[in-house]
Design a protein around this motif. Structure first.
Motif, short mmCIF file in Angstrom:
data_model
loop_
_atom_site.label_atom_id
_atom_site.label_comp_id
_atom_site.label_asym_id
_atom_site.label_seq_id
_atom_site.Cartn_x
_atom_site.Cartn_y
_atom_site.Cartn_z
N LYS A 85 0.88 -1.43 0.05
CA LYS A 85 -0.07 0.00 -0.01
C LYS A 85 0.68 1.20 0.01
O LYS A 85 0.46 2.24 0.76
CB LYS A 85 -1.06 0.08 1.19
CG LYS A 85 -1.66 -1.08 1.33
CD LYS A 85 -2.94 -1.24 0.38
CE LYS A 85 -3.67 -2.46 0.30
NZ LYS A 85 -4.26 -2.70 -1.04
N THR A 86 2.12 1.07 -0.74
CA THR A 86 2.91 2.44 -0.63
C THR A 86 2.26 3.47 -1.28
O THR A 86 2.80 4.65 -1.00
CB THR A 86 4.31 1.91 -1.32
OG1 THR A 86 3.89 1.46 -2.70
CG2 THR A 86 5.13 1.27 -0.45
N ASN A 87 1.55 3.31 -2.00
CA ASN A 87 0.69 4.63 -2.79
C ASN A 87 -0.47 5.15 -2.23
O ASN A 87 -1.20 5.67 -2.56
CB ASN A 87 0.57 4.44 -4.35
CG ASN A 87 -0.43 3.35 -4.72
OD1 ASN A 87 -0.95 2.47 -3.70
ND2 ASN A 87 -0.91 3.01 -5.84
N ARG A 88 -0.91 4.42 -0.93
CA ARG A 88 -2.27 4.67 -0.28
C ARG A 88 -2.28 5.10 1.19
O ARG A 88 -2.92 5.75 1.49
CB ARG A 88 -3.04 3.32 -0.24
CG ARG A 88 -3.46 2.71 -1.54
CD ARG A 88 -4.66 3.31 -2.21
NE ARG A 88 -4.77 2.97 -3.57
CZ ARG A 88 -5.79 3.44 -4.51
NH1 ARG A 88 -6.71 4.28 -4.07
NH2 ARG A 88 -5.69 3.12 -5.71
N VAL A 89 -1.12 4.56 1.88
CA VAL A 89 -1.14 5.09 3.42
C VAL A 89 0.36 5.20 3.56
O VAL A 89 1.27 4.85 3.00
CB VAL A 89 -1.46 3.85 4.32
CG1 VAL A 89 -2.93 3.23 3.82
CG2 VAL A 89 -0.44 2.79 4.12
N PHE A 90 0.56 5.97 4.75
CA PHE A 90 1.91 6.39 5.03
C PHE A 90 2.10 6.46 6.65
O PHE A 90 0.99 6.92 7.32
CB PHE A 90 2.31 7.93 4.52
CG PHE A 90 1.49 9.02 5.05
CD1 PHE A 90 1.67 9.72 6.10
CD2 PHE A 90 0.15 9.10 4.01
CE1 PHE A 90 0.77 10.85 6.24
CE2 PHE A 90 -0.75 10.15 4.49
CZ PHE A 90 -0.37 11.15 5.40
N PRO A 91 3.28 6.37 7.45
CA PRO A 91 3.37 6.45 8.83
C PRO A 91 3.76 7.76 9.24
O PRO A 91 4.29 8.56 8.34
CB PRO A 91 4.75 5.53 8.97
CG PRO A 91 5.40 5.74 7.74
CD PRO A 91 4.41 5.88 6.63
N LEU A 92 3.28 8.19 10.64
CA LEU A 92 3.69 9.18 10.95
C LEU A 92 4.18 9.00 12.52
O LEU A 92 3.69 7.92 13.09
CB LEU A 92 2.28 10.40 11.16
CG LEU A 92 2.09 11.22 9.97
CD1 LEU A 92 0.71 12.07 10.47
CD2 LEU A 92 3.04 11.79 9.33
N THR A 93 5.26 9.65 12.90
CA THR A 93 5.83 9.21 14.07
C THR A 93 5.45 9.99 15.24
O THR A 93 5.51 11.40 15.04
CB THR A 93 7.44 8.93 13.95
OG1 THR A 93 7.55 8.16 12.73
CG2 THR A 93 8.29 8.73 14.83
N LEU A 94 5.19 9.67 16.28
CA LEU A 94 4.84 10.53 17.51
C LEU A 94 5.67 10.13 18.65
O LEU A 94 6.12 8.89 18.87
CB LEU A 94 3.54 9.90 17.80
CG LEU A 94 2.10 10.31 17.09
CD1 LEU A 94 2.14 10.34 15.74
CD2 LEU A 94 0.97 9.58 17.74
#
Ligand SMILES: Cc1cc2nc3c(=O)[nH]c(=O)nc-3n(C[C@H](O)[C@H](O)[C@H](O)COP(=O)(O)OP(=O)(O)OC[C@H]3O[C@@H](n4cnc5c(N)ncnc54)[C@H](O)[C@@H]3O)c2cc1C
Length: 441
Positions: free
Chosen positions: A253-262
């Motif tokens: 899903k590289t073109n649909r979702v992405f991570p954010l870091t908290l």
């Protein structure tokens, strides 16, 4: 066809998560060091993968299940989060009727996930500081009060139990004068997430074989799925991929979702005099009226949690130097709220990753006859992940329900813009939201 294809595994989880250190020691499990076969393989032992394992055992009690985790089981986001088992969310809410319907539909799913967890906590007597006191949506900045009033109107129209708090009573309840106004929703639950996830791991059904520190580095599709780890492999009839924010890292899903870091930090326990100085309040959990504002909790064991950073950090893992600078920001959030607790320091700081899609939609998908994906909860996955883990198995086994139908009817995550546009757009948007939310951080 090869899906996952990486040579090795770079560790992501730091060793300094406060929840992990303030609960009892987690059970440990072996590495996968042989070639084995199973009816099912689940990749990822967080809330989603664990719920899937429980559900398979419930519906097909004789099926063999292999559960693989790249690191220590449950010690990814599932232990690192802020411990709110969410009932209803504020920041998803808009003001149109359609927005409200969407929010209510999500509330039904959250509630189903929460009920599932409550049932397991009761059944196995899991000691995880389960606290049914709900959560406070707070505004420190008067400009954010209309948003909370709008939310209150929605809760009222929807008949969802809630309470409005004005400054004086709120200060007394929380032990800080920082906030001006709050709307408390009453059906959410607060937990120590590491304790909850440990309890779920300890009580896994006997048909589940759990392997830790066993990353899947290669996966091939076919009638039988083949998943290769560093020192062993699994051949299975069906696979469930439950790696959430790590989907892109695994090539999914590289073109649909992405991570954010908290990043979050947890103080030492307040002394008797410090606790008395803030009015000896009962434990509470505050969520900010701004999506970039701080999440703050007073825990059962009288520590204060502050989580007020969100960033695009493509490496996903933060070292202790990077964590030290984020701890400073967590510290400034602590000082603003509790200026009188001058000697109170953080004992633990850690990072974790959430999975985001552009339109806030999750991944819930049958790729073909034997491969299934569940994840991307847009930062609220304790209840949702638990429900998705259950329902992805229902989908695989043809077990119909209203909740499953609702999930299958949802939109999919929107496409992301290509490389450089995505990077620049995301950084700009985060910076803008950070600026707008700075008074709540
Ligand atoms: C700081 C922070 C605060 C949050 N606060 C909240 C909150 O208060 N309430 C809430 O509901 N949600 C919150 N969340 C989100 C929530 O933690 C996640 O949505 C939830 O834990 C997702 O569970 P999961 O099982 O899908 O994924 P994870 O817990 O991330 O589990 C995925 C697992 O997959 C494993 N894995 C990945 N790749 C591989 C591979 N190739 N081979 C084997 N294993 C692999 C990982 O090691 C990991 O253990 C927060 C998250 C963070 C980081």
């Amino acid at each position: 066809m090869k899906l996952i294809n990486q040579n090795t595994w770079q560790t992501i989880n730091d060793e300094t998560c406060g929840w992990v250190h303030t609960t009892s020691k987690a059970p440990s499990f072996p590495r996968l060091e042989q070639n084995i076969q199973a009816d099912w393989v689940i990749v990822g032992a967080g809330f989603t993968g664990l719920a899937a394992a429980y559900r398979i055992a419930e519906l097909n009690p004789t099926d063999s299940i292999v559960l693989l985790d790249a690191e220590q089981a449950g010690k990814g986001a599932s232990s690192r989060n802020s411990g709110y088992i969410v009932d209803i969310t504020l920041n998803d809410g808009g003001s149109t009727l359609a927005d409200e319907q969407t929010q209510l539909a999500k509330n039904r799913l959250n509630k189903a996930g929460l009920d599932l967890l409550r049932q397991r906590v009761e059944q196995y007597n899991i000691p995880c500081d389960w606290d049914e006191s709900g959560k406070f949506h707070c505004a420190a900045d008067n400009r954010n009060i209309p948003k909370l009033k709008n939310f209150e109107g929605f809760l009222h129209r929807a008949g969802l139990e809630h309470q409005v708090w004005t400054k004086e009573r709120l200060s007394e309840r929380l032990g800080t004068e920082f906030y001006q106004y709050a709307v408390q929703t009453k059906s959410g639950v607060l937990v120590n997430p590491a304790a909850l996830v440990n309890g779920l791991i300890e009580n896994l059904p006997d048909t589940v074989q759990l392997y830790e520190h066993s990353p899947v580095i290669e996966m091939s599709q076919g009638n039988t799925l083949y998943l290769k780890s560093i020192n062993g492999s699994v051949s299975a009839n069906r696979a469930i991929i439950a790696v959430n924010a790590l989907m892109p890292r695994n090539g999914f899903k590289t073109n649909r979702v992405f991570p954010l870091t908290l990043t979050g930090s947890l103080t030492r326990q307040l002394s008797e005099s410090e606790y008395a100085a803030i009015g000896s309040p009962r434990p509470w959990g505050v969520l900010s009226a701004s999506s970039m504002g701080a999440t703050v909790r007073l825990t059962n064991d009288r520590r204060i949690l502050v989580r007020n950073t969100v960033e695009w950090w493509p490496g996903l893992a933060m070292d202790q130097n990077a964590l030290a600078t984020r701890r400073e920001r967590n510290y400034s959030g602590l000082r603003k709220r509790f200026p009188g607790l001058t000697n109170l320091e953080f004992e633990y700081s850690w990072s974790g990753n959430v999975c985001i899609s552009r339109n806030s939609k999750p991944v819930f998908e049958q790729v073909n006859d034997n491969l299934f994906f569940a994840g991307c909860y847009n930062a609220g996955g304790i209840a949702m992940g638990s429900l998705f883990g259950k329902l992805i198995v229902d989908l695989a086994l043809g077990n119909e329900s209203d909740e499953l139908a609702q999930l299958l009817n949802q939109d999919k995550p929107n496409l992301l813009p290509p490389g450089p546009f995505f990077d620049i757009g995301l950084q700009t948007r985060l910076a803008f939201n950070r600026f707008r939310g700075r008074t709540e951080a």
